[in-house]
Design a protein around this motif. Structure first.
Motif, PDB file in Angstrom:
ATOM      1  N   ILE A 381     111.372  50.838  76.862  1.00  0.00           N
ATOM      2  CA  ILE A 381     110.190  50.122  77.346  1.00  0.00           C
ATOM      3  C   ILE A 381     109.384  51.012  78.285  1.00  0.00           C
ATOM      4  N   TYR A 382     110.082  51.846  79.045  1.00  0.00           N
ATOM      5  CA  TYR A 382     109.403  52.827  79.908  1.00  0.00           C
ATOM      6  C   TYR A 382     108.402  53.641  79.096  1.00  0.00           C
ATOM      7  N   ARG A 383     108.813  54.103  77.932  1.00  0.00           N
ATOM      8  CA  ARG A 383     107.916  54.893  77.094  1.00  0.00           C
ATOM      9  C   ARG A 383     106.826  54.011  76.464  1.00  0.00           C
ATOM     10  N   TYR A 384     107.176  52.790  76.102  1.00  0.00           N
ATOM     11  CA  TYR A 384     106.162  51.894  75.527  1.00  0.00           C
ATOM     12  C   TYR A 384     105.048  51.646  76.538  1.00  0.00           C
ATOM     13  N   LYS A 385     105.411  51.413  77.786  1.00  0.00           N
ATOM     14  CA  LYS A 385     104.405  51.144  78.805  1.00  0.00           C
ATOM     15  C   LYS A 385     103.498  52.347  79.060  1.00  0.00           C
ATOM     16  N   GLN A 386     103.960  53.518  78.678  1.00  0.00           N
ATOM     17  CA  GLN A 386     103.158  54.723  78.864  1.00  0.00           C
ATOM     18  C   GLN A 386     102.460  55.167  77.573  1.00  0.00           C
ATOM     19  N   LEU A 387     102.465  54.297  76.569  1.00  0.00           N
ATOM     20  CA  LEU A 387     101.847  54.655  75.291  1.00  0.00           C
ATOM     21  C   LEU A 387     100.360  54.963  75.459  1.00  0.00           C
ATOM     22  N   GLY A 388      99.674  54.166  76.261  1.00  0.00           N
ATOM     23  CA  GLY A 388      98.251  54.421  76.479  1.00  0.00           C
ATOM     24  C   GLY A 388      97.998  55.809  77.038  1.00  0.00           C
ATOM     25  N   LYS A 389      98.829  56.230  77.991  1.00  0.00           N
ATOM     26  CA  LYS A 389      98.697  57.571  78.563  1.00  0.00           C
ATOM     27  C   LYS A 389      99.013  58.644  77.519  1.00  0.00           C
ATOM     28  N   ALA A 390     100.002  58.361  76.644  1.00  0.00           N
ATOM     29  CA  ALA A 390     100.342  59.324  75.599  1.00  0.00           C
ATOM     30  C   ALA A 390      99.174  59.501  74.636  1.00  0.00           C
ATOM     31  N   ILE A 391      98.457  58.427  74.354  1.00  0.00           N
ATOM     32  CA  ILE A 391      97.263  58.525  73.506  1.00  0.00           C
ATOM     33  C   ILE A 391      96.177  59.326  74.223  1.00  0.00           C
ATOM     34  N   GLU A 392      96.020  59.093  75.524  1.00  0.00           N
ATOM     35  CA  GLU A 392      95.050  59.885  76.299  1.00  0.00           C
ATOM     36  C   GLU A 392      95.425  61.360  76.291  1.00  0.00           C
ATOM     37  N   ASN A 393      96.718  61.655  76.427  1.00  0.00           N
ATOM     38  CA  ASN A 393      97.159  63.057  76.404  1.00  0.00           C
ATOM     39  C   ASN A 393      96.768  63.717  75.097  1.00  0.00           C
ATOM     40  N   ALA A 394      96.951  63.000  73.982  1.00  0.00           N
ATOM     41  CA  ALA A 394      96.580  63.549  72.677  1.00  0.00           C
ATOM     42  C   ALA A 394      95.077  63.728  72.568  1.00  0.00           C
ATOM     43  N   GLU A 395      94.307  62.770  73.095  1.00  0.00           N
ATOM     44  CA  GLU A 395      92.838  62.872  73.032  1.00  0.00           C
ATOM     45  C   GLU A 395      92.340  64.107  73.765  1.00  0.00           C
ATOM     46  N   LYS A 396      92.970  64.447  74.876  1.00  0.00           N
ATOM     47  CA  LYS A 396      92.566  65.638  75.635  1.00  0.00           C
ATOM     48  C   LYS A 396      92.725  66.905  74.803  1.00  0.00           C
ATOM     49  N   LEU A 397      93.655  66.860  73.833  1.00  0.00           N
ATOM     50  CA  LEU A 397      93.906  68.031  72.994  1.00  0.00           C
ATOM     51  C   LEU A 397      93.163  67.948  71.657  1.00  0.00           C
ATOM     52  N   GLY A 398      92.315  66.921  71.493  1.00  0.00           N
ATOM     53  CA  GLY A 398      91.481  66.848  70.302  1.00  0.00           C
ATOM     54  C   GLY A 398      91.954  65.901  69.226  1.00  0.00           C
ATOM     55  N   PHE A 399      92.991  65.105  69.486  1.00  0.00           N
ATOM     56  CA  PHE A 399      93.482  64.147  68.496  1.00  0.00           C
ATOM     57  C   PHE A 399      92.735  62.819  68.662  1.00  0.00           C
ATOM     58  N   SER A 400      92.795  61.989  67.638  1.00  0.00           N
ATOM     59  CA  SER A 400      91.992  60.773  67.646  1.00  0.00           C
ATOM     60  C   SER A 400      92.727  59.631  66.947  1.00  0.00           C
ATOM     61  N   HIS A 401      92.038  58.477  66.864  1.00  0.00           N
ATOM     62  CA  HIS A 401      92.508  57.305  66.118  1.00  0.00           C
ATOM     63  C   HIS A 401      93.904  56.859  66.552  1.00  0.00           C
ATOM     64  N   GLY A 402      94.107  56.805  67.866  1.00  0.00           N
ATOM     65  CA  GLY A 402      95.361  56.268  68.379  1.00  0.00           C
ATOM     66  C   GLY A 402      96.563  57.167  68.224  1.00  0.00           C
ATOM     67  N   ALA A 403      96.350  58.454  67.941  1.00  0.00           N
ATOM     68  CA  ALA A 403      97.473  59.397  67.893  1.00  0.00           C
ATOM     69  C   ALA A 403      98.010  59.603  69.299  1.00  0.00           C
ATOM     70  N   ALA A 404      99.322  59.651  69.430  1.00  0.00           N
ATOM     71  CA  ALA A 404      99.943  59.789  70.750  1.00  0.00           C
ATOM     72  C   ALA A 404     100.782  61.055  70.816  1.00  0.00           C
ATOM     73  N   LEU A 405     100.612  61.804  71.890  1.00  0.00           N
ATOM     74  CA  LEU A 405     101.508  62.910  72.205  1.00  0.00           C
ATOM     75  C   LEU A 405     102.138  62.601  73.556  1.00  0.00           C
ATOM     76  N   TYR A 406     103.405  62.251  73.516  1.00  0.00           N
ATOM     77  CA  TYR A 406     104.095  61.987  74.773  1.00  0.00           C
ATOM     78  C   TYR A 406     104.226  63.284  75.567  1.00  0.00           C
ATOM     79  N   PRO A 407     104.173  63.183  76.902  1.00  0.00           N
ATOM     80  CA  PRO A 407     104.198  64.388  77.732  1.00  0.00           C
ATOM     81  C   PRO A 407     105.557  65.071  77.720  1.00  0.00           C
ATOM     82  N   MET A 408     105.519  66.369  77.925  1.00  0.00           N
ATOM     83  CA  MET A 408     106.767  67.107  78.076  1.00  0.00           C
ATOM     84  C   MET A 408     107.415  66.780  79.410  1.00  0.00           C
ATOM     85  N   VAL A 409     106.578  66.622  80.431  1.00  0.00           N
ATOM     86  CA  VAL A 409     107.033  66.323  81.787  1.00  0.00           C
ATOM     87  C   VAL A 409     106.107  65.260  82.354  1.00  0.00           C
ATOM     88  N   THR A 410     106.677  64.193  82.872  1.00  0.00           N
ATOM     89  CA  THR A 410     105.798  63.133  83.367  1.00  0.00           C
ATOM     90  C   THR A 410     106.462  62.301  84.434  1.00  0.00           C
TER      91      THR A 410
END
Length: 775
Positions: A381-410
């Motif tokens: 659930i910890y990771r689920y609650k951070q899904l929005g941030k994971a999507i933002e992390n992916a957007e910063k790197l050029g991904f779109s349409h709800g793609a998520a990249l979970y952080p290496m360190v967070t």
């Protein structure tokens, strides 16, 4: 490698004081309760080499990033758990001389970590420069019965004089992290008050505005009877304390009990924080030190009943596994889905106390088997609650349409790692998140998690992989370029086999879960489609990528290639390295490491560990025999995977060899880095080495399976598991395996290839001769 910890089944014991070992011991003897923790710093003044550390879970500071060359996508800050107020402090002077173990003659020094009951005990005799001698005994703990409470008892006895003791009991919030990038202090004072024998200090973190109130109450005793000397309030910036003077006679024992509480604004409204802290402190004081200690022992007895591993015939191994289990539960209790597991837990500052993929890959199996399902569920659930941030992390790197990249360190879901080869390229961490969901559901059968939380995460991860692959006209396959696999001694490689495998598997698993939900709960499925803007064409796209994924391999050797071009490297093995070369990361330039064939930790073998049922034994053996001799095991996470695979291959000698590397990694300071803190996530790997390695425990088709062997030095070993509501105790001896059901839940399980129906409160015992002792 150090070897100064005395062997004992239930205690970690250090005899004699060596200042050169002090920071190592501060790590080893650390305390925690999942909500707070502290290194084993001395209560009294110590001017020698030390790393003072108190930590509050969930409270962090975004320390400004420090890099030589800024790149797009880098985080501006590195979130880290910060050094919090030091509540254990006692300044002790004897007729004006300060008691400081760096400045006096120390004898009879002994430090014990009692793992059965959960406390730290220290005793010593000190002879001051004046010739006056005192004996001291100090005991303290962080309560797991009430995780906002901690307590200490400090007793001092003059041995050869009469004089005046002056003691200042204090809480000091004017602290800073050793790893502060710019030497900045992260706290500012909000409030402080001293009322009689109570003292309270409220601090606020800069930027993040977390507030923590640390409160304490002191009681003073002479030869067991409470006394009430006059207390002088000491008030400074970020500091509260009380000083008292006592005339002491030779051999009279003076004791100070200090109960303390740490309450954070994560759990209490800021305007009520100090008032709530007072209530907790006053209740704990009324309860008393002895009662709190008894409560602590009872709470730990429950933990041990659920999680203990009993080894007969090898005291050092027994001590090591209990130490690992003890520290895992001190670090994380699973009560709060906002918290996770830092690689160093509460024992040091390295890695910032942040969350890595270690949790999903290594820690989850331990909590799955040793605690109620809600504990492991909270990690997910910890990771689920951070899904929005994971999507933002992916957007910063050029991904779109709800793609998520979970952080290496967070800490809060935002990436806070700033080395390009990790931040941008070690993307296999996404696969570990997905695999943890699969592993959790496989173990618990909690399919409701998939519907409530899991599928959303899986879809977002699958969308990332779809955009991260690209079609190779040359290979007529999908490829993944510019990555770092688990082996961090290879950066910016193409087609890391493990990463490609995880990407393909994630796409396949996300499809399976989506189609399963469609078949079982079509209405819920349609709701998710709408919420996620999901089109079923995505499933077809994912399936095509899975079908056409490229996997580098060498048909001549019959192995999977770690990545394209791996065979171009000079074909050396670890045997070609001299002792002067090790560890590579301290002795070689990074350029030389990157050009070498040497592997930091399991990479291809990590994939074979996760998905061993998909490969025959000979395929696993060929890859193991090729890659292990090239692995330097300079990650603490490496030996456990190799131990488990060696056991799978019936290579008991190497299975035990790798187990030894991980079991006493910190107790013996194997890598000369224990002073930075303990390797908490590696400790979970130690547990895996026994349960998944030596006992051969697996979950296949919803059933537990065991394929055990007994290490030759051991007479037997036993452990407990919680599986789908059943509580089992498993004991393995040279004669066979006994499985006892300690619950009313019946289940079917396998030992080797034989199935057994185990009724509630029943047991089975097999005596098959293929359980082999080591030679």
């Amino acid at each position: 490698m150090k070897n100064y910890i005395k062997a004992n089944e239930w205690k970690i014991i250090e005899e004699g004081f060596d200042p050169h070992l002090n920071k190592i011991s501060e790590s080893i003897f650390s305390l925690g309760n999942g909500r707070m923790g502290q290194r084993a710093n001395f209560e009294e003044t110590y001017t020698g080499d030390t790393l003072q550390g108190n930590y509050i879970a969930g409270v962090y500071y975004p320390d400004k990033t420090r890099v030589g060359w800024w790149k797009n996508g880098y985080p501006e800050s590195l979130a880290k758990v910060i050094n919090a107020a030091n509540w254990i402090g006692l300044n002790v002077t004897i007729d004006g001389e300060t008691l400081d173990l760096a400045q006096v003659q120390v004898s009879d020094f002994k430090r014990e970590l009692n793992m059965r009951e959960g406390y730290l005990l220290r005793s010593f005799t000190a002879r001051l420069k004046s010739g006056k001698a005192v004996s001291v005994t100090a005991r303290r703990f962080c309560s797991i019965a009430n995780d906002e409470v901690a307590a200490l008892r400090y007793s001092i006895r003059p041995l050869n004089f009469r004089g005046t003791l002056t003691i200042t009991a204090f809480t000091d919030g004017d602290v800073k992290n050793q790893d502060s990038n710019y030497g900045e202090k992260f706290w500012e004072e909000v409030d402080g008050t001293i009322i009689g024998n109570e003292a309270y200090l409220t601090l606020r973190t800069k930027k993040t505005a977390f507030e923590v109130c640390t409160g304490s109450s002191i009681s003073i005793f002479k030869d067991g009877s409470e006394v009430q000397p006059e207390l002088e309030a000491i008030r400074k910036d970020k500091y509260v304390g009380q000083t008292f003077h006592i005339d002491c006679g030779q051999h009279e024992i003076f004791t100070i009990d200090k109960v303390a509480a740490n309450l954070s604004s994560e759990n209490h409204p800021k305007p009520l924080l100090m008032e709530r802290c007072k209530q907790v402190v006053q209740t704990a004081r009324a309860f008393g030190f002895e009662a709190l200690l008894n409560e602590q022992a009872k709470a730990w007895a429950v933990k041990w009943q659920e999680s203990d591993i009993l080894i007969e015939g090898d005291v050092a191994a027994q001590q090591a596994i209990r130490f690992n289990i003890f520290q895992l539960f001190q670090t994380y209790t699973g009560k709060d889905d906002r918290l996770n597991i830092g690689p160093k837990g509460f024992t040091g500052e390295k890695y910032g106390g942040s969350t890595f993929w270690d949790t999903e890959a290594y820690c989850l199996p331990f909590y799955l088997a040793t605690a109620e399902p809600a504990v492991a569920r909270n990690l997910l659930i910890y990771r689920y609650k951070q899904l929005g941030k994971a999507i933002e992390n992916a957007e910063k790197l050029g991904f779109s349409h709800g793609a998520a990249l979970y952080p290496m360190v967070t800490m809060n879901g935002e990436e806070c790692h700033n080395e390009w080869e990790i931040t941008f390229e070690e993307i296999h961490r996404n696969g570990a998140i997905a695999f943890a969901i699969y592993n959790y559901v496989r173990y618990t059968n909690d399919t409701a998690y998939l519907q409530e939380y899991g599928l959303e995460v899986l879809v977002a991860i699958a969308r990332f992989w779809k955009q991260r692959v690209n079609w190779s006209n040359d290979k007529h396959r999908y490829v993944i370029l510019g990555v770092t696999g688990p082996n961090e001694y290879e950066n910016n490689v193409d087609n890391n086999w493990y990463t490609n495998l995880m990407a393909s598997w994630c796409l396949k698993y996300a499809s399976e879960v989506a189609l399963g939900l469609k078949a079982q709960q079509p209405q819920k499925y349609m709701e998710l489609l709408k919420k996620l803007d999901f089109k079923e064409k995505e499933l077809a796209d994912w399936a095509y990528i899975v079908e056409k994924m490229y996997y580098p391999q060498d048909s001549k050797r019959g192995i999977f290639l770690q990545q394209d071009g791996y065979l171009d490297k000079e074909p050396l093995t670890v045997k070609h390295l001299s002792a002067a070369d090790r560890p590579l990361n301290q002795k070689w330039s990074w350029d030389r490491i990157l050009r070498s064939c040497f592997i930091k930790q399991a990479d291809v073998l990590q994939g074979l560990y996760f998905f061993e049922e998909d490969y025959d034994l000979e395929t696993i053996r060929r890859n193991f025999d090729y890659y292990e001799p090239r692995t330097v095991h300079e990650s603490s996470l490496s030996p456990c995977v190799h131990s488990i695979l060696a056991a799978k291959l019936n290579d008991e000698a190497r299975a035990y060899e790798f187990y030894l590397r991980t079991a006493r990694l910190d107790l013996d300071d194997y890598n000369n880095d224990t002073e930075d803190g303990l390797h908490i996530t590696s400790m979970a790997g130690t547990w895996m080495s026994i349960v998944e390695g030596f006992a051969g425990m697996r979950v296949r088709n919803g059933q537990l399976q065991f394929n055990p062997f007994l290490p030759g030095k051991w007479e037997s070993f036993s452990f407990s598991l919680i599986f789908r509501g059943a509580r089992l105790n498993i004991k393995i001896t040279e004669h066979g395996i006994r499985i006892k059901n300690e619950s009313m839940v019946s289940l079917t399980l396998k030992v080797r290839e034989t199935s057994y129906q185990l009724a509630g409160y029943a047991e089975i015992e097999t005596g098959d001769s293929v359980i082999r002792p080591l030679v």
